[in-house]
Write a protein that holds these residues in place. Structure first.
Motif, PDB file in Angstrom:
ATOM      1  N   LEU A  51       0.863  -1.178   0.000  1.00 37.10           N
ATOM      2  CA  LEU A  51       0.000   0.000   0.000  1.00 37.10           C
ATOM      3  C   LEU A  51       0.900   1.229   0.000  1.00 37.10           C
ATOM      4  N   THR A  52       0.430   2.317  -0.595  1.00 34.68           N
ATOM      5  CA  THR A  52       1.217   3.549  -0.599  1.00 34.68           C
ATOM      6  C   THR A  52       0.328   4.725  -0.233  1.00 34.68           C
ATOM      7  N   ILE A  53       0.859   5.577   0.633  1.00 31.51           N
ATOM      8  CA  ILE A  53       0.218   6.841   0.938  1.00 31.51           C
ATOM      9  C   ILE A  53       1.227   7.929   0.584  1.00 31.51           C
ATOM     10  N   ASN A  54       0.800   8.883  -0.217  1.00 33.42           N
ATOM     11  CA  ASN A  54       1.682   9.946  -0.686  1.00 33.42           C
ATOM     12  C   ASN A  54       1.079  11.296  -0.294  1.00 33.42           C
ATOM     13  N   ASP A  55       1.747  11.995   0.609  1.00 33.32           N
ATOM     14  CA  ASP A  55       1.290  13.298   1.093  1.00 33.32           C
ATOM     15  C   ASP A  55       1.861  14.387   0.189  1.00 33.32           C
ATOM     16  N   LEU A  56       0.993  15.014  -0.577  1.00 37.56           N
ATOM     17  CA  LEU A  56       1.393  16.042  -1.542  1.00 37.56           C
ATOM     18  C   LEU A  56       0.926  17.435  -1.136  1.00 37.56           C
ATOM     19  N   ARG A  57       0.545  17.608   0.116  1.00 40.57           N
ATOM     20  CA  ARG A  57      -0.010  18.902   0.523  1.00 40.57           C
ATOM     21  C   ARG A  57       0.966  20.058   0.343  1.00 40.57           C
ATOM     22  N   GLY A  58       2.260  19.784   0.313  1.00 35.83           N
ATOM     23  CA  GLY A  58       3.240  20.848   0.115  1.00 35.83           C
ATOM     24  C   GLY A  58       3.698  21.001  -1.323  1.00 35.83           C
ATOM     25  N   MET A  59       3.053  20.289  -2.229  1.00 41.63           N
ATOM     26  CA  MET A  59       3.445  20.298  -3.634  1.00 41.63           C
ATOM     27  C   MET A  59       2.972  21.575  -4.319  1.00 41.63           C
ATOM     28  N   LYS A  60       3.809  22.116  -5.167  1.00 41.61           N
ATOM     29  CA  LYS A  60       3.467  23.280  -5.987  1.00 41.61           C
ATOM     30  C   LYS A  60       2.907  22.793  -7.327  1.00 41.61           C
ATOM     31  N   ARG A  83      -3.026  -0.508  -3.395  1.00 37.94           N
ATOM     32  CA  ARG A  83      -3.842   0.697  -3.251  1.00 37.94           C
ATOM     33  C   ARG A  83      -2.898   1.879  -3.084  1.00 37.94           C
ATOM     34  N   LEU A  84      -3.282   3.005  -3.678  1.00 33.42           N
ATOM     35  CA  LEU A  84      -2.472   4.217  -3.648  1.00 33.42           C
ATOM     36  C   LEU A  84      -3.349   5.384  -3.229  1.00 33.42           C
ATOM     37  N   ALA A  85      -3.002   5.983  -2.090  1.00 31.45           N
ATOM     38  CA  ALA A  85      -3.784   7.114  -1.562  1.00 31.45           C
ATOM     39  C   ALA A  85      -2.927   8.371  -1.597  1.00 31.45           C
ATOM     40  N   PHE A  86      -3.490   9.431  -2.154  1.00 33.36           N
ATOM     41  CA  PHE A  86      -2.836  10.729  -2.169  1.00 33.36           C
ATOM     42  C   PHE A  86      -3.536  11.646  -1.182  1.00 33.36           C
ATOM     43  N   VAL A 114      -4.552  12.631   6.127  1.00 30.20           N
ATOM     44  CA  VAL A 114      -3.850  11.358   6.248  1.00 30.20           C
ATOM     45  C   VAL A 114      -4.771  10.308   6.877  1.00 30.20           C
ATOM     46  N   ALA A 115      -5.553  10.690   7.877  1.00 26.72           N
ATOM     47  CA  ALA A 115      -6.456   9.745   8.541  1.00 26.72           C
ATOM     48  C   ALA A 115      -7.462   9.146   7.558  1.00 26.72           C
ATOM     49  N   GLU A 116      -8.037   9.964   6.681  1.00 25.88           N
ATOM     50  CA  GLU A 116      -8.977   9.462   5.676  1.00 25.88           C
ATOM     51  C   GLU A 116      -8.275   8.505   4.710  1.00 25.88           C
ATOM     52  N   ALA A 117      -7.067   8.870   4.310  1.00 27.74           N
ATOM     53  CA  ALA A 117      -6.311   8.038   3.375  1.00 27.74           C
ATOM     54  C   ALA A 117      -5.987   6.681   3.993  1.00 27.74           C
ATOM     55  N   GLU A 118      -5.519   6.684   5.241  1.00 33.60           N
ATOM     56  CA  GLU A 118      -5.188   5.426   5.909  1.00 33.60           C
ATOM     57  C   GLU A 118      -6.421   4.556   6.111  1.00 33.60           C
ATOM     58  N   ALA A 119      -7.539   5.144   6.461  1.00 31.05           N
ATOM     59  CA  ALA A 119      -8.772   4.373   6.653  1.00 31.05           C
ATOM     60  C   ALA A 119      -9.131   3.637   5.364  1.00 31.05           C
ATOM     61  N   TRP A 120      -9.018   4.315   4.235  1.00 33.08           N
ATOM     62  CA  TRP A 120      -9.332   3.685   2.956  1.00 33.08           C
ATOM     63  C   TRP A 120      -8.290   2.628   2.590  1.00 33.08           C
TER      64      TRP A 120
END
Length: 134
Positions: A51-60, A83-86, A114-120
């Motif tokens: 599984l992958t979670i990718n936090d892009l909140r700081g992305m331009k 599964r891949l969650a952004f 992040v909590a929503e992404a991990e739950a999914w």
């Protein structure tokens, strides 16, 4: 803002955690590829069972050249996640990401937290659905 990223692996959960921020050049993306290869070598699950979670909140907002590189990255079969969650929030970069994800299926979703992404991501893990053998 120049590009920054981190990749952490939790082999016991078959999880890859990525955080990306800033503006990515082709050189930054190549550096990401190299670190991703090292990180994936630490996984103990079968190929594509992670599984992958990718936090892009700081992305331009990225240049079109970088978006094309990211699309290619997302299509690499050897690194494809079960599964891949952004985590992207409500930014202009979200619409850019959604265009880049157009070829991906229902195993990829965007979330505000992040909590929503991990739950999914872990939904169904109890039944063993996500622990597929390589």
């Amino acid at each position: 803002m120049s590009a920054t990223f981190s990749i952490n692996v939790e082999p016991e959960r078959d999880l890859v955690r990525i955080a990306m921020a800033g503006l990515f050049t082709p050189e930054d993306i190549q550096g990401f590829y190299a670190e991703r290869e090292v990180a994936h070598a630490k996984l103990t699950c079968g190929r594509n069972a992670h599984l992958t979670i990718n936090d892009l909140r700081g992305m331009k907002i990225q240049p079109q050249e970088s978006v094309a590189e990211f699309q290619q990255m997302l299509g690499a079969p050897e690194y494809r996640s079960r599964r891949l969650a952004f985590v992207i929030g409500r930014t202009l970069a979200r619409s850019q990401l959604q265009r880049a994800l157009s070829a991906r299926g229902p195993e990829t979703r965007c979330f505000d937290t992040v909590a929503e992404a991990e739950a999914w991501l872990f939904q169904g893990a109890i039944s063993g659905e996500l622990r597929a053998a390589g």
